[in-house]
Design an enzyme around this catalytic site. Sequence first.
Site, PDB file in Angstrom:
ATOM      1  N   HIS A 265     -12.743   3.627   0.396  1.00 59.76           N
ATOM      2  CA  HIS A 265     -12.792   2.750   1.550  1.00 59.76           C
ATOM      3  C   HIS A 265     -13.353   1.428   1.187  1.00 59.76           C
ATOM      4  CE1 HIS A 265     -12.467   5.973   4.829  1.00 59.76           C
ATOM      5  NE2 HIS A 265     -11.599   5.658   4.486  1.00 59.76           N
TER       6      HIS A 265
ATOM      7  N   ASN B  87       0.952  -1.171   0.022  1.00 60.63           N
ATOM      8  CA  ASN B  87      -0.108  -0.021  -0.087  1.00 60.63           C
ATOM      9  C   ASN B  87       1.028   1.322  -0.015  1.00 60.63           C
ATOM     10  OD1 ASN B  87      -1.776   2.125   0.580  1.00 60.63           O
ATOM     11  ND2 ASN B  87      -2.700   1.253   2.417  1.00 60.63           N
TER      12      ASN B  87
ATOM     13  N   GLU C 247      -8.141  -4.741   5.632  1.00 62.19           N
ATOM     14  CA  GLU C 247      -7.962  -4.633   4.035  1.00 62.19           C
ATOM     15  C   GLU C 247      -6.813  -5.314   3.558  1.00 62.19           C
ATOM     16  OE1 GLU C 247      -8.933   0.140   3.461  1.00 62.19           O
ATOM     17  OE2 GLU C 247      -8.366  -0.502   5.401  1.00 62.19           O
TER      18      GLU C 247
ATOM     19  N   LEU D 257     -15.165   4.645  10.322  1.00 66.54           N
ATOM     20  CA  LEU D 257     -14.845   5.790  11.054  1.00 66.54           C
ATOM     21  C   LEU D 257     -13.390   5.636  11.602  1.00 66.54           C
ATOM     22  CD1 LEU D 257     -18.147   5.824  13.109  1.00 66.54           C
ATOM     23  CD2 LEU D 257     -17.820   6.689  10.984  1.00 66.54           C
TER      24      LEU D 257
ATOM     25  N   ARG E 296      -2.607  -2.202  -3.139  1.00 63.03           N
ATOM     26  CA  ARG E 296      -3.805  -1.316  -3.004  1.00 63.03           C
ATOM     27  C   ARG E 296      -3.922  -0.072  -3.765  1.00 63.03           C
ATOM     28  NH1 ARG E 296      -4.863   3.651   1.021  1.00 63.03           N
ATOM     29  NH2 ARG E 296      -7.065   4.030   0.626  1.00 63.03           N
TER      30      ARG E 296
ATOM     31  N   ARG F 189      -8.994  10.680  20.226  1.00 58.68           N
ATOM     32  CA  ARG F 189      -8.805  10.419  21.454  1.00 58.68           C
ATOM     33  C   ARG F 189      -8.461  11.645  22.193  1.00 58.68           C
ATOM     34  NH1 ARG F 189      -4.803   5.813  19.345  1.00 58.68           N
ATOM     35  NH2 ARG F 189      -4.669   7.515  17.650  1.00 58.68           N
TER      36      ARG F 189
ATOM     37  N   GLY G  98     -14.233   3.642  15.024  1.00 57.72           N
ATOM     38  CA  GLY G  98     -15.521   2.621  14.981  1.00 57.72           C
ATOM     39  C   GLY G  98     -15.141   1.432  15.944  1.00 57.72           C
ATOM     40  N   GLU G  99     -13.988   1.018  15.773  1.00 59.63           N
ATOM     41  CA  GLU G  99     -13.481  -0.218  16.495  1.00 59.63           C
ATOM     42  C   GLU G  99     -13.283  -0.026  17.826  1.00 59.63           C
ATOM     43  OE1 GLU G  99     -10.116  -1.617  14.506  1.00 59.63           O
ATOM     44  OE2 GLU G  99     -11.129  -1.657  12.508  1.00 59.63           O
ATOM     45  N   ASN G 100     -12.797   1.053  18.317  1.00 61.56           N
ATOM     46  CA  ASN G 100     -12.364   1.431  19.813  1.00 61.56           C
ATOM     47  C   ASN G 100     -13.261   2.462  20.614  1.00 61.56           C
ATOM     48  OD1 ASN G 100      -9.729  -0.044  19.466  1.00 61.56           O
ATOM     49  ND2 ASN G 100      -9.216   1.264  18.127  1.00 61.56           N
TER      50      ASN G 100
ATOM     51  N   GLY H 291     -10.379   2.898  13.336  1.00 64.10           N
ATOM     52  CA  GLY H 291      -9.726   3.420  14.538  1.00 64.10           C
ATOM     53  C   GLY H 291     -10.993   3.961  15.451  1.00 64.10           C
TER      54      GLY H 291
ATOM     55  N   LYS I  12       3.010   1.101   3.377  1.00 64.92           N
ATOM     56  CA  LYS I  12       2.826  -0.086   4.195  1.00 64.92           C
ATOM     57  C   LYS I  12       2.970  -1.661   3.582  1.00 64.92           C
ATOM     58  CE  LYS I  12      -0.710   2.391   6.674  1.00 64.92           C
ATOM     59  NZ  LYS I  12      -2.174   2.521   6.633  1.00 64.92           N
TER      60      LYS I  12
ATOM     61  N   ASP J 255      -7.077  13.957  16.210  1.00 64.90           N
ATOM     62  CA  ASP J 255      -7.144  12.611  16.858  1.00 64.90           C
ATOM     63  C   ASP J 255      -8.395  12.362  17.776  1.00 64.90           C
ATOM     64  OD1 ASP J 255      -6.639  10.261  18.467  1.00 64.90           O
ATOM     65  OD2 ASP J 255      -4.844  10.264  17.487  1.00 64.90           O
TER      66      ASP J 255
ATOM     67  N   ARG K 108     -10.934  16.668   7.329  1.00 66.56           N
ATOM     68  CA  ARG K 108     -11.637  16.901   6.304  1.00 66.56           C
ATOM     69  C   ARG K 108     -13.080  17.319   6.677  1.00 66.56           C
ATOM     70  NH1 ARG K 108     -10.641  11.466   3.605  1.00 66.56           N
ATOM     71  NH2 ARG K 108      -8.377  11.589   3.348  1.00 66.56           N
TER      72      ARG K 108
HETATM   73  P1  ADP Z   1      -6.890   5.993   9.091  1.00 66.16           P
HETATM   74  O1  ADP Z   1      -6.472   4.628   8.673  1.00 66.16           O
HETATM   75  O2  ADP Z   1      -7.884   6.561   8.399  1.00 66.16           O
HETATM   76  O3  ADP Z   1      -5.587   6.974   9.134  1.00 66.16           O
HETATM   77  P2  ADP Z   1      -7.587   4.734  11.361  1.00 66.16           P
HETATM   78  O4  ADP Z   1      -8.605   3.802  11.106  1.00 66.16           O
HETATM   79  O5  ADP Z   1      -6.355   4.035  11.868  1.00 66.16           O
HETATM   80  O6  ADP Z   1      -7.246   5.878  10.633  1.00 66.16           O
HETATM   81  O7  ADP Z   1      -8.165   5.585  12.638  1.00 66.16           O
HETATM   82  C1  ADP Z   1      -7.415   6.528  13.256  1.00 66.16           C
HETATM   83  C2  ADP Z   1      -8.463   7.252  14.204  1.00 66.16           C
HETATM   84  O8  ADP Z   1      -8.929   6.456  14.978  1.00 66.16           O
HETATM   85  C3  ADP Z   1      -7.345   8.186  15.232  1.00 66.16           C
HETATM   86  O9  ADP Z   1      -7.393   9.554  14.503  1.00 66.16           O
HETATM   87  C4  ADP Z   1      -8.011   8.103  16.489  1.00 66.16           C
HETATM   88  O10 ADP Z   1      -8.873   9.292  16.403  1.00 66.16           O
HETATM   89  C5  ADP Z   1      -9.166   7.152  16.331  1.00 66.16           C
HETATM   90  N1  ADP Z   1      -9.057   6.124  17.443  1.00 66.16           N
HETATM   91  C6  ADP Z   1      -8.224   5.224  17.576  1.00 66.16           C
HETATM   92  N2  ADP Z   1      -8.294   4.579  18.633  1.00 66.16           N
HETATM   93  C7  ADP Z   1      -9.264   5.006  19.538  1.00 66.16           C
HETATM   94  C8  ADP Z   1      -9.745   5.213  20.731  1.00 66.16           C
HETATM   95  N3  ADP Z   1      -9.352   3.952  21.422  1.00 66.16           N
HETATM   96  N4  ADP Z   1     -10.695   5.979  21.156  1.00 66.16           N
HETATM   97  C9  ADP Z   1     -11.020   7.162  20.161  1.00 66.16           C
HETATM   98  N5  ADP Z   1     -10.640   7.111  19.213  1.00 66.16           N
HETATM   99  C10 ADP Z   1      -9.528   6.257  18.529  1.00 66.16           C
END
Ligand code: ADP
Length: 397
Positions: A180, A7, A384, A209, A91, A285, A333-335, A331, A14, A283, A241
Amino acid sequence: MNVLVINCGSSSLKYQLMNMSDESVLAKGLVERIGIEGSQLKHEVPGKDKEVIKVPMNDHKEALTEVLKAIVDEKIGAISSLDQIQAVGHRVVHAGEYYSASVVINDDVMQRLEECITLAPLHNPPNIIGIKALQELIPGIPNIAVFDTAFHQTMPPKAYIYPIPYELYEKHRIRRYGFHGTSHRYVSQRAAEMLGKDVKDLKLISCHLGNGASVAAIEGGKSVATSMGFTPLEGLAMGTRCGDIDPAIVTFIMEKENLSMNEVNDVLNKKSGVFGISGVSSDFRDIEEAAAAGNERAVLALEAFDDRVKQYIAAYAAAMGGVDAVIFTAGLGENSALNRKNICEGLEFMGVQVSDELNNVRGKEVVISPADSKVKVLVVPTNEELMIARDTVELTK
Ligand code: ADP
């Protein structure tokens, strides 16, 4: 069969080497700062120490040369010779209207990828350079292209046409493409497996997300609508964005702030989204932390972000005449249990429920809706690379 997944981004790369007999990862890593001072390769082989290799890498070919060197290295490598790589999956971001599925790369494909540079000027060039480099570095094995746009080529015209003069579509191919796609395809298939159903029988809404974010409506395994558009700028608010805004704002701020076309582009792509609203960070977080500490603009950024995701979910349920499951991935959506909860709150009227207890989870495949929820809600970590490797195996059979 061992497949190398590549990628290439503008200054990064990557990779993942996968053994497809059991879909295990043999090696993976990331090259950063290609062509910039301080370039480095982070390389990882399961069971061995992580390596950081600092060496000048002036272009993607030099970077890929270092990657291949690391992969076959006696000490830090995963295989003993490049002969053990049977195919490469790349990719590629944009295939325009040419491809609705992955393809084996040949001269015709390369020519079309070149044609699509006008549609993805930042993304397709490094993808093309990566393909050419790999063709030279490991000659004689198939290279496969897996496109971000391909999955969404099933959208009906009413979903991809913009209400602007039709001639602009004919002349410049201005339409919704969506991105995506590999992620939406992967999580929709996984979600169907988790629910014990055939994806062909399901209406799904997938919310990817991350830093970039998009929602897709997937009916019978096919994308029928998605929030990113002609470029990845449309749709949800994202890290930096802007997503959907009144297009009149563009010329208005150009005039009021005396901005050039490039400058306004920069504002909308790099200074907007949750970063723009909060002024804290791109970010999530950091924004969640600031919001918890009482920063009102951080609270507002999260509310504005979550609200849009919620509206897209409702809109796409309407577009499909119902929905069986909502999927969260990438990131955030999963966390982020907090954002998932806030997004789903208010959607109870259409049968969406989330259990606080089940939602208290990170980065795992879980159904987070209670058993009696009419619409299932799932967390499905995206993969992916695996999807690219699977397509590569399929196409080289
Ligand atoms: P991309 O591949 O689009 O760069 P990712 O799918 O890796 O992004 O997502 C990155 C984003 O996920 C980070 O900017 C962060 O805001 C968010 N993220 C990751 N872990 C957490 C968490 N534990 N809590 C909240 N947001 C998180």
